[in-house]
Design a protein around this motif. Sequence first.
Motif, short mmCIF file in Angstrom:
data_model
loop_
_atom_site.label_atom_id
_atom_site.label_comp_id
_atom_site.label_asym_id
_atom_site.label_seq_id
_atom_site.Cartn_x
_atom_site.Cartn_y
_atom_site.Cartn_z
N MET A 25 0.85 -1.19 0.00
CA MET A 25 0.00 0.00 0.00
C MET A 25 0.89 1.25 0.00
SD MET A 25 -3.23 0.90 0.08
CE MET A 25 -4.28 2.30 0.47
N ILE A 26 0.71 2.09 -0.99
CA ILE A 26 1.52 3.30 -1.11
C ILE A 26 0.84 4.47 -0.42
CG2 ILE A 26 2.58 4.92 -2.72
CD1 ILE A 26 3.77 2.10 -2.76
N ASP A 27 1.60 5.18 0.39
CA ASP A 27 1.10 6.39 1.04
C ASP A 27 1.22 7.55 0.04
OD1 ASP A 27 0.52 8.60 2.54
OD2 ASP A 27 2.07 8.28 4.05
N THR A 28 0.10 7.99 -0.46
CA THR A 28 0.10 9.03 -1.51
C THR A 28 0.26 10.44 -0.93
OG1 THR A 28 -2.32 9.10 -1.47
CG2 THR A 28 -1.29 7.63 -3.07
N THR A 29 0.43 10.56 0.38
CA THR A 29 0.60 11.89 0.99
C THR A 29 2.07 12.25 1.16
OG1 THR A 29 0.57 11.07 3.29
CG2 THR A 29 -1.57 11.55 2.25
N LEU A 30 2.98 11.42 0.66
CA LEU A 30 4.41 11.68 0.89
C LEU A 30 4.85 13.02 0.33
CD1 LEU A 30 7.22 10.86 1.81
CD2 LEU A 30 7.51 9.61 -0.35
N PHE A 31 4.42 13.37 -0.88
CA PHE A 31 4.84 14.65 -1.46
C PHE A 31 4.39 15.80 -0.58
CE2 PHE A 31 4.25 18.40 -4.12
CZ PHE A 31 5.48 18.48 -4.76
N LYS A 32 3.16 15.74 -0.11
CA LYS A 32 2.63 16.78 0.79
C LYS A 32 3.47 16.85 2.06
CE LYS A 32 -1.53 18.08 3.37
NZ LYS A 32 -2.91 17.68 3.74
N THR A 33 3.85 15.70 2.61
CA THR A 33 4.66 15.66 3.83
C THR A 33 6.02 16.31 3.60
OG1 THR A 33 3.57 13.65 4.62
CG2 THR A 33 5.74 14.14 5.53
N LEU A 45 4.52 10.62 -6.97
CA LEU A 45 4.32 10.26 -5.57
C LEU A 45 2.85 10.19 -5.19
CD1 LEU A 45 7.21 12.23 -3.80
CD2 LEU A 45 7.18 9.86 -4.61
N GLU A 46 1.99 10.82 -5.97
CA GLU A 46 0.56 10.79 -5.68
C GLU A 46 -0.19 9.77 -6.55
OE1 GLU A 46 -0.79 14.81 -6.07
OE2 GLU A 46 0.08 15.44 -4.14
N SER A 47 0.55 9.03 -7.38
CA SER A 47 -0.09 8.10 -8.32
C SER A 47 -0.54 6.80 -7.66
CB SER A 47 0.88 7.76 -9.45
OG SER A 47 1.96 6.95 -8.97
N GLY A 48 0.03 6.50 -6.50
CA GLY A 48 -0.29 5.23 -5.86
C GLY A 48 0.60 4.10 -6.32
N GLU A 49 1.55 4.38 -7.24
CA GLU A 49 2.48 3.38 -7.74
C GLU A 49 3.84 3.56 -7.06
OE1 GLU A 49 1.83 0.88 -9.85
OE2 GLU A 49 -0.28 1.53 -9.86
N PRO A 50 4.49 2.47 -6.70
CA PRO A 50 5.80 2.59 -6.06
C PRO A 50 6.87 3.03 -7.05
CG PRO A 50 5.30 0.29 -6.48
CD PRO A 50 4.07 1.06 -6.83
N ILE A 51 7.83 3.80 -6.57
CA ILE A 51 8.98 4.18 -7.39
C ILE A 51 10.25 3.70 -6.70
CG2 ILE A 51 7.78 6.22 -8.27
CD1 ILE A 51 9.71 7.90 -6.53
N MET A 59 15.04 9.18 3.23
CA MET A 59 14.87 7.84 2.65
C MET A 59 13.95 6.99 3.52
SD MET A 59 16.48 7.75 -0.24
CE MET A 59 15.86 9.45 -0.37
N ARG A 60 14.03 7.19 4.82
CA ARG A 60 13.15 6.47 5.75
C ARG A 60 11.68 6.77 5.43
NH1 ARG A 60 11.42 8.61 10.75
NH2 ARG A 60 10.53 7.06 12.17
N ARG A 61 11.38 8.02 5.13
CA ARG A 61 10.00 8.39 4.80
C ARG A 61 9.56 7.74 3.48
NH1 ARG A 61 8.13 12.14 8.27
NH2 ARG A 61 9.70 13.27 9.49
N PHE A 62 10.48 7.67 2.51
CA PHE A 62 10.14 7.01 1.24
C PHE A 62 9.84 5.53 1.48
CE2 PHE A 62 11.70 10.76 -0.92
CZ PHE A 62 11.02 10.74 -2.13
N GLN A 63 10.67 4.88 2.28
CA GLN A 63 10.43 3.46 2.54
C GLN A 63 9.12 3.24 3.30
OE1 GLN A 63 12.95 1.24 5.37
NE2 GLN A 63 13.22 -0.32 3.78
N GLN A 64 8.88 4.06 4.29
CA GLN A 64 7.64 3.93 5.05
C GLN A 64 6.41 4.19 4.18
OE1 GLN A 64 8.34 6.66 8.32
NE2 GLN A 64 9.11 5.03 9.64
N ALA A 65 6.57 4.98 3.13
CA ALA A 65 5.46 5.25 2.21
C ALA A 65 5.28 4.14 1.19
CB ALA A 65 5.70 6.59 1.49
N GLY A 66 6.17 3.14 1.21
CA GLY A 66 6.02 1.99 0.32
C GLY A 66 6.92 1.97 -0.89
N HIS A 67 7.85 2.94 -0.99
CA HIS A 67 8.74 3.00 -2.15
C HIS A 67 10.03 2.22 -1.89
CE1 HIS A 67 6.05 5.91 -3.94
NE2 HIS A 67 6.10 6.63 -2.84
#
Length: 413
Positions: free
Chosen positions: A1-9, A29-35, A59-67
């Motif tokens: 599950m991708i957290d789509t709020t990462l860019f906003k954060t 980052l808002e697409s719901g697809e992992p990068i 990087m920790r935030r990216f990983q926690q968001a599912g990337h």
Amino acid sequence: MIDTTLFKTLKERGLLYQCTDEEALQKKLESGEPIVVYEGTDPTADSLHLGHCIPYCIMRRFQQAGHKVILLMGGATACIGDPSGRNTIRKMLDKQEIANNIASIKSSLSKFLDFEGENPAIVVNNADWYNGYDYIDFMREIGVHFNVNEMLATEIYNNRLEAGGLTFFELGYMLMQAYDFIHLADKYNCTLQYGGGDQWANVAAGVKLARKLNFNTGTKYDLIGATNPLLVMPNGKKMGKTEKGAIWIDNDKISAYDFYQGIYQTPDACVRMMFALFTDIPMPEIDAMIEKDIVNAKKVLSYEITKFIRGEQDAILAQQASENLFNGGSNLDNAPTLELTNQDATLPISDILVMAKLCASKGEARRLIDQGGISLNDNKVCDFKYVLTNEDFSNGYALLKKGKKQFIKLVIV
């Protein structure tokens, strides 16, 4: 599950400074697809201090968001040395030193990232793909796309140019870092590089190289480069070191108390960014805390970062030691301690200050004593030749202070 709020954060917490295409990054980052995202570090030391860890917090935030997160260790680029902000060439490390540093740093990264589970971060070494890459082939395939005039116009080389000592050797650094991005795109489908603000020209070079390759060779790279703001103190130096030394994240390099106190000495102007990077406290709550009481905010910051990096028990002990010392408490069980032999205790106090690492040299110790900056059991020391007595240890220990914030408990064993 991708957290789509990462860019906003990232935007809310001020962690996105520059970007080659911010609109495209937001869309990804808002697409719901992992990068796949990578961050590069040259292993020039065997440990990390707090200032080094800013990219790992992101990087920790990216990983926690599912990337997917890739950490690149520059086993090859460290052999050259990043010229950014330098007025002299960096010390050339041999390959064994670099290999030892990489092995040591890897163990520290688990404080920030998960290397197991369903979405583990991975560590790669760019020496693996430069070994065997023929120099002429590299220059024909990669070097041909770089304009020297454009390279020299970047801030990367400014200080070295002004000092009159820029070498062709150092010019190769940008080419290698740019190619790293291409290699990771080919092998891992990596589409985003994140780096420090001082690396902007190097980060952008990878994106520009991709565009030139697309035009000249028909490749279809779609790469984005981004940077985080540097955490710079009012004196212009990067955050991560204090008057006493670096705030190392390895437990065996610094005591819990010194780690806690190092953070507590954060300049007021840096407190908000430190909260944004190292904690998950909402920004409105952080702003309200800082506005209400900056001193208390620093205490909260020191506790939270110590807990994050060293664990809750160390945070509690360091906090208790600080409160006891600065609020007149008598319980110094958790204070930083120097054990002296009976023979050590007969040395002049200037020697003991050096042993305790409160002073770098006996000359510095003497100057501080002459200036009234050293105290023993809350009494100013006036003689740099002073020798400790049994009376100084009447409480079972002696408390040696440098200024108001640095101290050590002396005990005889």
